[in-house]
Design a protein around this motif. Structure first.
Motif, PDB file in Angstrom:
ATOM      1  N   LEU A   1       4.615  -1.030   3.806  1.00 41.01           N
ATOM      2  CA  LEU A   1       3.462  -0.140   3.664  1.00 41.01           C
ATOM      3  C   LEU A   1       3.267   0.722   4.900  1.00 41.01           C
ATOM      4  O   LEU A   1       2.862   1.886   4.796  1.00 41.01           O
TER       5      LEU A   1
ATOM      6  N   ARG B   1       1.332   6.582  -0.176  1.00 41.83           N
ATOM      7  CA  ARG B   1       0.206   5.649  -0.214  1.00 41.83           C
ATOM      8  C   ARG B   1      -0.805   6.076  -1.271  1.00 41.83           C
ATOM      9  O   ARG B   1      -1.351   5.235  -1.996  1.00 41.83           O
TER      10      ARG B   1
ATOM     11  N   VAL C   1       1.551   1.701  -5.137  1.00 39.82           N
ATOM     12  CA  VAL C   1       2.793   0.937  -5.081  1.00 39.82           C
ATOM     13  C   VAL C   1       2.899   0.038  -6.305  1.00 39.82           C
ATOM     14  O   VAL C   1       1.914  -0.224  -7.003  1.00 39.82           O
TER      15      VAL C   1
ATOM     16  N   VAL D   1       1.794  -8.505  -1.790  1.00 38.07           N
ATOM     17  CA  VAL D   1       1.551  -7.079  -2.029  1.00 38.07           C
ATOM     18  C   VAL D   1       0.083  -6.848  -2.363  1.00 38.07           C
ATOM     19  O   VAL D   1      -0.549  -5.916  -1.855  1.00 38.07           O
TER      20      VAL D   1
ATOM     21  N   ALA E   1      -1.863  -4.653   0.314  1.00 37.55           N
ATOM     22  CA  ALA E   1      -2.253  -3.354  -0.230  1.00 37.55           C
ATOM     23  C   ALA E   1      -3.771  -3.255  -0.375  1.00 37.55           C
ATOM     24  O   ALA E   1      -4.370  -2.211  -0.082  1.00 37.55           O
TER      25      ALA E   1
ATOM     26  N   VAL F   1      -4.639   0.585  -0.699  1.00 35.76           N
ATOM     27  CA  VAL F   1      -3.554   1.201  -1.457  1.00 35.76           C
ATOM     28  C   VAL F   1      -3.536   0.572  -2.846  1.00 35.76           C
ATOM     29  O   VAL F   1      -3.510  -0.660  -2.977  1.00 35.76           O
TER      30      VAL F   1
ATOM     31  N   ALA G   1      -2.322  -0.999  -6.126  1.00 32.97           N
ATOM     32  CA  ALA G   1      -1.112  -1.788  -6.364  1.00 32.97           C
ATOM     33  C   ALA G   1      -1.071  -2.328  -7.783  1.00 32.97           C
ATOM     34  O   ALA G   1      -2.066  -2.861  -8.285  1.00 32.97           O
TER      35      ALA G   1
ATOM     36  N   VAL H   1       7.810  -1.626  -3.943  1.00 28.48           N
ATOM     37  CA  VAL H   1       7.919  -2.543  -2.814  1.00 28.48           C
ATOM     38  C   VAL H   1       8.802  -3.684  -3.295  1.00 28.48           C
ATOM     39  O   VAL H   1       8.331  -4.660  -3.881  1.00 28.48           O
TER      40      VAL H   1
END
Length: 322
Positions: A62, A70, A74, A86, A90, A95, A97, A144
């Protein structure tokens, strides 16, 4: 092998993630040493945030994204621990996710990932999870990947960097390091680090029967799909990647295979003799360690305890199976 990770990459990753992850300890285990008949060090990565080593790689990945990436969000595919990492990393970074998991993923990991704010989507199996993650990547999200990424491999290698430095400081450098293998990022990074800092060391990988992606790759001369039947979902990658295969082929002494029941019993051995609760992905190292000591009676072992995300009742029930 243009993408092969080196010790400089791992040191860069260590600086990148410093302060964002737990600097987990490496400690001698008198109880497990007595049980195995050889000196044992344990790298306690089960104490990491989210309960496994996975946040190291996720945090590094990240940190490498552009602002546009971003903003687009993701996606991750996981048998449990990677998805949880994650979701947590995140979520903390704001972010968006999406985490795609097979329905066999541990219920606690699914619930925890959702609680951390991720959009968790369940699929029929791990292969379908990878397929759906690929679709979301093509739609604009950044994947990711749990293991097929040099950034991830380098960050997971910080586990080996810490282990080697701690072992030297303790005056107990191991002859043999044992690491569980799912897709192979952890062992690729750890092997790179410990070979650089502890010349002459043997690195052993361990896989469960029914999730032998790396063993199959080594036998075939490259990554090949495998059918997954192991109940240890956190090690159930449907294939190694070229990246991780290249590292293992170059740096790992041998990959040992143990059955699920032995891995679950290994988890209980870690609880009884080392006083730690680990998941079967780490428990599988115990029967493998016994085999190594049989071959090398003068071995000094270091085991990477990769995670702790397992339900006590599930482990006890599985360990009781004949």
């Amino acid at each position: 092998m243009a993408d092969q990770v080196g010790i400089a990459d791992i040191e860069t990753a260590a600086a990148r993630i410093a302060g964002g992850v737990v600097r987990t300890p490496t400690v001698p285990s008198p109880g497990l040493s007595a049980a195995l008949g050889a000196p044992v060090l344990l790298k306690l990565e089960h104490l990491q945030r989210a309960g496994s080593f996975k946040p190291r790689g996720v945090l590094a990945k990240l940190a490498s994204l552009t602002d546009a990436e971003r903003a687009a969000g993701v996606v991750a595919v996981s048998g449990g621990n990677h998805g949880l990492a994650v979701a947590e990393v995140a979520g903390a970074a704001r972010v968006d996710a999406v985490v795609v998991m097979p329905r066999t993923a541990p219920a606690r990991s699914v619930a925890a990932a959702r609680a951390a704010g991720a959009d968790v989507r369940l699929t029929s199996d791990i292969a379908a999870a990878f397929a759906q993650a690929g679709e979301l990547r093509r739609a604009g999200r950044t994947l990711v990947h749990p293991f097929d990424d040099p950034v991830i491999v380098a960050a997971q290698g910080t586990v080996g960097l810490e282990l080697a430095r701690d072992a030297v400081a303790l005056g107990e450098p191991p002859t043999d390091v044992l690491v569980s293998i799912g897709g192979g990022a952890l062992i690729s990074g750890v092997a790179t680090a410990v070979h650089a800092l502890l010349p002459g060391i043997r690195v052993w990988g361990v896989e469960p029967v029914g999730a032998e992606a790396m063993s199959a790759a080594l036998a075939a001369g490259g990554p090949t799909p495998v059918a997954i039947s192991s109940a240890i979902t956190t090690l159930s990658a449907p294939s190694a990647s070229q990246l991780t295969y290249d590292h293992v082929r170059a740096l790992v002494h041998e990959v040992l295979v143990v059955d699920d029941a032995a891995a679950y019993r290994g988890t209980l051995t870690l609880a009884e003799h080392a006083g730690i609760w680990a998941e079967p992905a780490a428990g599988c190292l115990v029967p493998a360690a016994r085999r190594i000591v049989e071959r090398h009676p003068d071995a000094r072992l270091a085991l990477v305890v990769c995670g702790a995300n397992a339900d006590v009742a599930d482990v006890v029930r599985a360990a009781a199976q004949p």
